[in-house]
Design a protein around this motif. Structure first.
Motif, mmCIF file in Angstrom:
data_model
loop_
_atom_site.group_PDB
_atom_site.id
_atom_site.type_symbol
_atom_site.label_atom_id
_atom_site.label_comp_id
_atom_site.label_asym_id
_atom_site.label_seq_id
_atom_site.Cartn_x
_atom_site.Cartn_y
_atom_site.Cartn_z
ATOM 1 N N SER A 5 99.920 22.173 61.964
ATOM 2 C CA SER A 5 101.020 22.327 62.910
ATOM 3 C C SER A 5 102.089 21.268 62.662
ATOM 4 O O SER A 5 101.827 20.210 62.075
ATOM 5 C CB SER A 5 100.504 22.217 64.349
ATOM 6 O OG SER A 5 100.029 20.913 64.617
ATOM 7 N N VAL A 6 103.306 21.550 63.125
ATOM 8 C CA VAL A 6 104.438 20.647 62.923
ATOM 9 C C VAL A 6 105.072 20.357 64.282
ATOM 10 O O VAL A 6 105.434 21.284 65.021
ATOM 11 C CB VAL A 6 105.493 21.278 61.987
ATOM 12 C CG1 VAL A 6 106.741 20.399 61.917
ATOM 13 C CG2 VAL A 6 104.912 21.497 60.600
ATOM 14 N N LEU A 7 105.205 19.073 64.598
ATOM 15 C CA LEU A 7 105.883 18.661 65.821
ATOM 16 C C LEU A 7 107.378 18.575 65.508
ATOM 17 O O LEU A 7 107.835 17.662 64.838
ATOM 18 C CB LEU A 7 105.353 17.315 66.310
ATOM 19 C CG LEU A 7 105.938 16.791 67.635
ATOM 20 C CD1 LEU A 7 105.639 17.750 68.775
ATOM 21 C CD2 LEU A 7 105.392 15.402 67.941
ATOM 22 N N ALA A 8 108.141 19.556 65.983
ATOM 23 C CA ALA A 8 109.561 19.624 65.652
ATOM 24 C C ALA A 8 110.417 18.825 66.613
ATOM 25 O O ALA A 8 111.457 18.277 66.222
ATOM 26 C CB ALA A 8 110.014 21.089 65.656
ATOM 27 N N LEU A 9 110.013 18.757 67.876
ATOM 28 C CA LEU A 9 110.788 18.083 68.916
ATOM 29 C C LEU A 9 109.837 17.307 69.795
ATOM 30 O O LEU A 9 108.792 17.833 70.196
ATOM 31 C CB LEU A 9 111.557 19.132 69.740
ATOM 32 C CG LEU A 9 112.568 18.645 70.766
ATOM 33 C CD1 LEU A 9 113.737 17.942 70.078
ATOM 34 C CD2 LEU A 9 113.091 19.825 71.595
ATOM 35 N N GLN A 10 110.190 16.047 70.090
ATOM 36 C CA GLN A 10 109.266 15.187 70.819
ATOM 37 C C GLN A 10 109.926 14.568 72.048
ATOM 38 O O GLN A 10 110.889 13.809 71.938
ATOM 39 C CB GLN A 10 108.737 14.066 69.907
ATOM 40 C CG GLN A 10 107.726 13.160 70.564
ATOM 41 C CD GLN A 10 107.167 12.136 69.583
ATOM 42 O OE1 GLN A 10 107.880 11.666 68.699
ATOM 43 N NE2 GLN A 10 105.897 11.814 69.719
ATOM 44 N N SER A 11 109.409 14.923 73.207
ATOM 45 C CA SER A 11 109.764 14.284 74.477
ATOM 46 C C SER A 11 111.269 14.126 74.669
ATOM 47 O O SER A 11 111.759 13.035 74.961
ATOM 48 C CB SER A 11 109.074 12.916 74.582
ATOM 49 O OG SER A 11 107.675 13.048 74.456
ATOM 50 N N ALA A 12 111.994 15.223 74.510
ATOM 51 C CA ALA A 12 113.448 15.176 74.666
ATOM 52 C C ALA A 12 113.825 15.171 76.141
ATOM 53 O O ALA A 12 113.419 16.046 76.903
ATOM 54 C CB ALA A 12 114.086 16.370 73.965
ATOM 55 N N SER A 49 116.970 12.001 65.853
ATOM 56 C CA SER A 49 116.244 11.370 64.753
ATOM 57 C C SER A 49 115.640 12.420 63.835
ATOM 58 O O SER A 49 115.560 13.595 64.199
ATOM 59 C CB SER A 49 115.118 10.501 65.310
ATOM 60 O OG SER A 49 114.081 11.339 65.839
ATOM 61 N N PRO A 50 115.165 11.998 62.632
ATOM 62 C CA PRO A 50 114.417 12.925 61.785
ATOM 63 C C PRO A 50 113.148 13.384 62.504
ATOM 64 O O PRO A 50 112.713 12.772 63.477
ATOM 65 C CB PRO A 50 114.070 12.081 60.547
ATOM 66 C CG PRO A 50 115.084 10.986 60.537
ATOM 67 C CD PRO A 50 115.368 10.686 61.978
ATOM 68 N N ARG A 51 112.565 14.474 61.994
ATOM 69 C CA ARG A 51 111.373 15.049 62.615
ATOM 70 C C ARG A 51 110.251 14.026 62.753
ATOM 71 O O ARG A 51 109.988 13.286 61.809
ATOM 72 C CB ARG A 51 110.892 16.232 61.761
ATOM 73 C CG ARG A 51 109.819 17.062 62.438
ATOM 74 C CD ARG A 51 109.436 18.282 61.639
ATOM 75 N NE ARG A 51 108.749 17.869 60.408
ATOM 76 C CZ ARG A 51 109.185 18.151 59.191
ATOM 77 N NH1 ARG A 51 110.310 18.808 59.036
ATOM 78 N NH2 ARG A 51 108.516 17.748 58.132
#
Length: 271
Positions: free
Chosen positions: A30-37, A220-222
């Motif tokens: 899996s890929v975390l694309a967006l974190q705690s926006a 930021s970057p991924r």
């Protein structure tokens, strides 16, 4: 990270992201694309989102459009949670995605027609927005008969014919030549000033973001995180100066370079 309103802004939040994360896939792949926006802004703002490729800009917009459900967190518009697409949010993509078998007028009126709106009122709205975007004289033409810039104007007119409260734009001018792009920037500003609608605009062009936006959000970057929010003063007064004059001003150049330095200074953990 500044996740609250820009300093000096006291109007209530119209759009709000609260702890929004998006993960694609499951398990170790899996890929975390967006974190705690966390992000909120007021009605009538023109918010430009910039950052490195793959930083989650489009993912963030898709959660606001209702095309994508966050893995965690909530997205709301005017206090209501987003649980799917809706006519209150118009979306314009990088490619116009027009119906080639429909005329300009039919493309513009597609949304109201599908919702069964009063035909006379819908026709008046279509005419108003086609005139506003300079396409009324081409109303009986087909998309293939239009230039790239005209096709993009039609995509914008189609979104506006739904009378959205929020216009979401994902790299809408990315495929245009430099001259057409600047003309489209001026036209979009004119529509925004005339309607007072809220705009969320994704772009890879820092210059475009600084010119168009009342605020620039830097990611930021991924996995994508909001690292800074910068209030920009040029949008409110853009009608008073030529676009090239604005972009040549020392304060414009300084702000553009500040945003660029933030993006250049980010280290990609996968590099």
């Amino acid at each position: 990270m500044n996740d609250g309103p820009v300093a000096g802004v006291t109007t209530p939040a119209f759009v709000r992201f609260q702890g929004v994360s998006v993960r694609y896939g499951e398990g170790p792949e899996s890929v975390l694309a967006l974190q705690s926006a966390d992000l909120s802004f007021a009605a009538g703002d023109f918010v430009c989102i910039v950052g490195p490729s793959g930083c989650g800009k489009t993912t963030m917009m898709q959660t606001l459009a209702g095309f994508l459900t966050p893995t965690s967190g909530t997205v709301s518009v005017d206090g209501r949670a987003v649980d799917g697409p809706g006519p209150d949010r118009g979306v314009v993509f990088q490619q116009p995605a027009l119906f080639p078998w429909m005329t300009v007028r039919a493309n513009a009126g597609f949304g109201p027609r599908m919702r069964g709106e009063n035909p006379r009122m819908a026709a008046e709205r279509v005419e108003r927005w086609l005139r506003t975007t300079g396409l009324w004289d081409f109303r009986d033409r087909y998309p293939y008969e239009l230039s790239g810039g005209m096709q993009q104007r039609l995509a914008i007119a189609r979104a506006l014919c739904n009378e959205p409260r929020l216009l979401l734009m994902d790299e809408p001018f990315g495929a245009l030549d430099a001259l057409t792009r600047e003309r489209m920037q001026e036209e979009l500003h004119a529509v925004w000033r005339r309607t007072g609608m809220t705009v969320v605009f994704i772009t890879h062009s820092v210059e475009e973001a600084v010119y168009l936006g009342t605020e620039v959000v830097v990611m930021s970057p991924r996995p994508g995180r909001i690292v800074e929010r910068i209030a920009t003063p040029f949008a409110r007064g853009a009608a008073e100066e030529n676009i090239r004059t604005v972009k040549s001003r020392p304060d414009f150049i300084a702000l553009r370079e500040r945003v660029l330095s933030l993006i250049w200074g980010m280290e990609d953990p996968e590099a």
